[in-house]
Design an enzyme around this catalytic site. Structure first.
Site, PDB file in Angstrom:
ATOM      1  N   ASN A   1       0.849  -1.195   0.000  1.00  0.00           N
ATOM      2  CA  ASN A   1       0.000   0.000   0.000  1.00  0.00           C
ATOM      3  C   ASN A   1       0.884   1.243   0.000  1.00  0.00           C
ATOM      4  OD1 ASN A   1       0.576   0.794   2.839  1.00  0.00           O
ATOM      5  ND2 ASN A   1      -0.317  -1.225   3.205  1.00  0.00           N
TER       6      ASN A   1
ATOM      7  N   ASP B   1      -4.090  -6.566   4.648  1.00  0.00           N
ATOM      8  CA  ASP B   1      -5.068  -7.482   5.240  1.00  0.00           C
ATOM      9  C   ASP B   1      -4.959  -8.882   4.640  1.00  0.00           C
ATOM     10  OD1 ASP B   1      -6.410  -5.818   7.119  1.00  0.00           O
ATOM     11  OD2 ASP B   1      -7.194  -4.678   5.420  1.00  0.00           O
TER      12      ASP B   1
ATOM     13  N   LYS C   1       9.609 -16.066 -11.422  1.00  0.00           N
ATOM     14  CA  LYS C   1       8.700 -15.008 -11.886  1.00  0.00           C
ATOM     15  C   LYS C   1       7.588 -15.625 -12.746  1.00  0.00           C
ATOM     16  CE  LYS C   1       8.529 -10.760 -14.446  1.00  0.00           C
ATOM     17  NZ  LYS C   1       9.128 -10.017 -15.527  1.00  0.00           N
TER      18      LYS C   1
ATOM     19  N   PHE D   1      -4.556   3.233  14.695  1.00  0.00           N
ATOM     20  CA  PHE D   1      -4.836   4.240  13.681  1.00  0.00           C
ATOM     21  C   PHE D   1      -5.922   3.654  12.782  1.00  0.00           C
ATOM     22  CE2 PHE D   1      -1.986   7.946  13.173  1.00  0.00           C
ATOM     23  CZ  PHE D   1      -1.220   7.784  14.319  1.00  0.00           C
TER      24      PHE D   1
ATOM     25  N   LYS E   1     -13.792   0.179  14.918  1.00  0.00           N
ATOM     26  CA  LYS E   1     -12.465  -0.422  15.158  1.00  0.00           C
ATOM     27  C   LYS E   1     -12.035  -0.235  16.613  1.00  0.00           C
ATOM     28  CE  LYS E   1     -11.114  -0.114  10.363  1.00  0.00           C
ATOM     29  NZ  LYS E   1     -10.456   0.619   9.283  1.00  0.00           N
TER      30      LYS E   1
ATOM     31  N   LYS F   1     -11.400  -3.753  18.513  1.00  0.00           N
ATOM     32  CA  LYS F   1     -10.005  -4.097  18.806  1.00  0.00           C
ATOM     33  C   LYS F   1      -9.615  -3.767  20.257  1.00  0.00           C
ATOM     34  CE  LYS F   1      -8.900  -3.611  13.906  1.00  0.00           C
ATOM     35  NZ  LYS F   1      -7.844  -3.747  12.919  1.00  0.00           N
TER      36      LYS F   1
HETATM   37  O1  PMT Z   1       2.985   6.042   6.504  1.00  0.00           O
HETATM   38  P1  PMT Z   1       2.406   7.348   6.012  1.00  0.00           P
HETATM   39  O2  PMT Z   1       2.606   7.545   4.546  1.00  0.00           O
HETATM   40  O3  PMT Z   1       2.850   8.513   6.840  1.00  0.00           O
HETATM   41  O4  PMT Z   1       0.809   7.243   6.173  1.00  0.00           O
HETATM   42  C1  PMT Z   1       0.253   7.218   7.451  1.00  0.00           C
HETATM   43  C2  PMT Z   1      -0.943   6.233   7.537  1.00  0.00           C
HETATM   44  C3  PMT Z   1      -2.060   6.739   6.656  1.00  0.00           C
HETATM   45  C4  PMT Z   1      -0.508   4.838   7.076  1.00  0.00           C
HETATM   46  C5  PMT Z   1      -1.348   6.186   9.053  1.00  0.00           C
HETATM   47  O5  PMT Z   1      -1.703   7.476   9.483  1.00  0.00           O
HETATM   48  C6  PMT Z   1      -2.517   5.246   9.264  1.00  0.00           C
HETATM   49  O6  PMT Z   1      -3.663   5.562   9.097  1.00  0.00           O
HETATM   50  N1  PMT Z   1      -2.180   3.980   9.661  1.00  0.00           N
HETATM   51  C7  PMT Z   1      -3.162   2.888   9.809  1.00  0.00           C
HETATM   52  C8  PMT Z   1      -3.411   2.293   8.457  1.00  0.00           C
HETATM   53  C9  PMT Z   1      -4.345   1.092   8.505  1.00  0.00           C
HETATM   54  O7  PMT Z   1      -3.912   0.016   8.230  1.00  0.00           O
HETATM   55  O8  PMT Z   1      -5.530   1.354   8.915  1.00  0.00           O
HETATM   56  P2  PMT Z   1      -6.731   0.229   9.040  1.00  0.00           P
HETATM   57  O9  PMT Z   1      -7.923   1.045   9.275  1.00  0.00           O
HETATM   58  O10 PMT Z   1      -6.689  -0.703   7.885  1.00  0.00           O
HETATM   59  O11 PMT Z   1      -6.321  -0.594  10.323  1.00  0.00           O
HETATM   60  C10 PMT Z   1      -6.741  -0.222  11.618  1.00  0.00           C
HETATM   61  C11 PMT Z   1      -5.676  -0.571  12.620  1.00  0.00           C
HETATM   62  O12 PMT Z   1      -5.471  -1.972  12.663  1.00  0.00           O
HETATM   63  C12 PMT Z   1      -4.316   0.054  12.342  1.00  0.00           C
HETATM   64  O13 PMT Z   1      -3.761   0.480  13.565  1.00  0.00           O
HETATM   65  C13 PMT Z   1      -3.510  -1.102  11.774  1.00  0.00           C
HETATM   66  O14 PMT Z   1      -2.099  -0.987  12.070  1.00  0.00           O
HETATM   67  C14 PMT Z   1      -4.122  -2.313  12.445  1.00  0.00           C
HETATM   68  N2  PMT Z   1      -4.099  -3.547  11.650  1.00  0.00           N
HETATM   69  C15 PMT Z   1      -4.783  -3.636  10.472  1.00  0.00           C
HETATM   70  C16 PMT Z   1      -4.785  -4.830   9.785  1.00  0.00           C
HETATM   71  C17 PMT Z   1      -4.049  -5.919  10.278  1.00  0.00           C
HETATM   72  N3  PMT Z   1      -4.021  -7.073   9.625  1.00  0.00           N
HETATM   73  N4  PMT Z   1      -3.389  -5.808  11.428  1.00  0.00           N
HETATM   74  C18 PMT Z   1      -3.397  -4.630  12.124  1.00  0.00           C
HETATM   75  O15 PMT Z   1      -2.767  -4.547  13.192  1.00  0.00           O
END
Ligand code: PMT
Length: 408
Positions: A211, A280, A290, A325, A339, A343
């Protein structure tokens, strides 16, 4: 420009090493940040750079002589040492290191350091064999035992055309260490685990799923926590960013690797902040060779990755503070709250990834902070600034937890 330096008295001791010219840049940066910089140069340092360079950059007279008779110079070694908020010896030559280690009050710099109360930072810079010589290493150990901080030199090609350890680090590498020394330590004694960047899920030797995360947000959080006195572990996906020297950095590629690294450190962490953008899904099959265009049938079989944050929420220990986040493109509050609850988080920082000025890659961010009983909109500011604002709220949560533990 870092605000922490404004009005702080910084004493820089420049000694005889070719790296003395680099420190002119440090002095210039500190003076622009409104620090009050005093420079002491040893006699050998003056063979490399003139005092005029440092006085032009600092706007202050450079101190060189123990026995100058101007009234302001009388007892200069006592006054300079007494007034300083921090003392930085850079570059620190083998000779000055030996002098300081043995308490030899032979010149203005060594006398001032002996008489000082401020924290002392030693930045050795010399030929690599001089640096690794047991005499220098023993002297550095002695300095550490006095409570001085020794900042390890960099490796690379030296002015003497030899390669190895002994180069003075760049300003960007030491800036965080000095800011930490001068900052308010409201996270002192707390272990903070931060995740940053994307994960990369391989498909074949040429391709992967990932991503747009650059790591900027997570690195800003790690840097801010470090400056505020925390013991920081940063688990990072692939990025081009540099972490502060004092942060323990663990580089990973995939979500599974991030999961394993996070779980290893989670139970010993008081605060966990998950700003990484974790994939995810991963490819069900990873091809050794490849995959040719002709072999691709138009769909890729995927497998779900573990939700690291959810698992942390399940395993959350008493007193642990868990911050997530959320990267959202619409209905920020509604999606964020889902979330937060699912979580088991203390707080979630929601950012809008559809806007050009927030979220992925850009230098700024705007966060909606959600807790079980409230919400707060932080303004659009730099990721560095918003990381500090986020940590202010985390410190509040920690204090509340502490108070409620005490009242039990
Ligand atoms: O890195 P930058 O370019 O500065 O960008 C910052 C950012 C946009 C990446 C950051 O600010 C941000 O939003 N990070 C969380 C991104 C994310 O994966 O969001 P989510 O809504 O999909 O996940 C929610 C939370 O679950 C996050 O804390 C994530 O780390 C966590 N997660 C998600 C999926 C997974 N399989 N395991 C996780 O722990």
């Amino acid at each position: 420009m870092a605000r922490v330096y404004a009005g702080k008295r910084i004493l820089i001791g420049v000694t005889g090493s070719v790296a003395a010219f680099k420190v002119a840049g440090w002095v210039s940066t500190l003076a622009k940040a409104e620090a009050l910089v005093s420079v002491i140069m040893t006699e050998s340092a003056r063979q490399f750079v003139t005092p005029l360079t440092f006085s032009a950059l600092s706007g202050e007279k450079v101190h060189t002589d123990m026995f100058e008779t101007e009234s302001s110079e009388v007892m200069a070694h006592i006054n300079l040492g007494r007034e300083a908020d921090i003392i930085i010896i850079a570059p620190a030559s083998a000779q000055t290191i030996a002098r300081l280690a043995n308490g030899m009050a032979e010149d203005l710099l060594s006398t001032t350091v002996l008489a000082a109360r401020a924290p002392v930072y030693i930045c050795p810079a010399m030929n690599t064999r001089m640096f690794s010589h047991p005499a220098t290493q023993l002297n550095l150990e002695k300095l550490k035992s006095f409570g001085y901080t020794v900042i390890d030199p960099d490796e690379g090609m030296m002015a003497c055309k030899e390669e190895g350890k002994g180069r003075l680090p760049e300003w960007d590498q030491v800036d965080d260490i000095f800011q930490r020394a001068l900052s308010n330590h409201d996270l002192s004694g707390k272990s903070v685990l931060v995740t940053a960047g994307p994960t990369r899920e391989p498909i074949d030797p040429a391709r992967f799923l990932s991503n747009r995360s650059s790591g900027k947000m997570g690195f800003a959080v790690a840097r801010a926590a470090y400056r505020r006195g925390a013991e920081v572990t940063l688990v990072s996906g692939p990025t081009s960013l540099t972490a502060p020297l004092g942060v323990k950095r663990i580089d990973i590629q995939t979500a599974i690797e991030m999961h394993d690294a996070v779980m290893e450190y989670a139970s010993s962490s008081r605060i966990i902040i998950k700003s990484a953008a974790v994939s995810d899904y991963r490819a069900r099959t990873i091809f050794d060779e490849k995959v040719k265009k002709e072999q691709i049938k138009g769909s890729l079989e995927l497998e779900k990755n573990p939700d690291i944050l959810k698992e942390l929420g399940r395993r959350k220990k008493e007193g642990q503070v868990l911050i997530g986040f959320a990267a959202e493109s619409s209905r920020l509050e509604k999606e964020g709250r889902k979330k937060l609850q699912a979580k088991n988080l203390d707080m979630i920082a929601v950012n809008n990834i559809k806007s050009d000025s927030t979220g992925f890659e850009v230098d700024n961010n705007q966060l909606l902070l959600l807790t079980a009983d409230g919400s707060e909109n932080l303004p659009l500011v730099s990721k560095e600034r918003i990381a500090d604002m986020l940590l202010d709220r985390v410190v509040d949560i920690c204090s509340r937890e502490q108070r409620s533990e005490l009242s039990k």
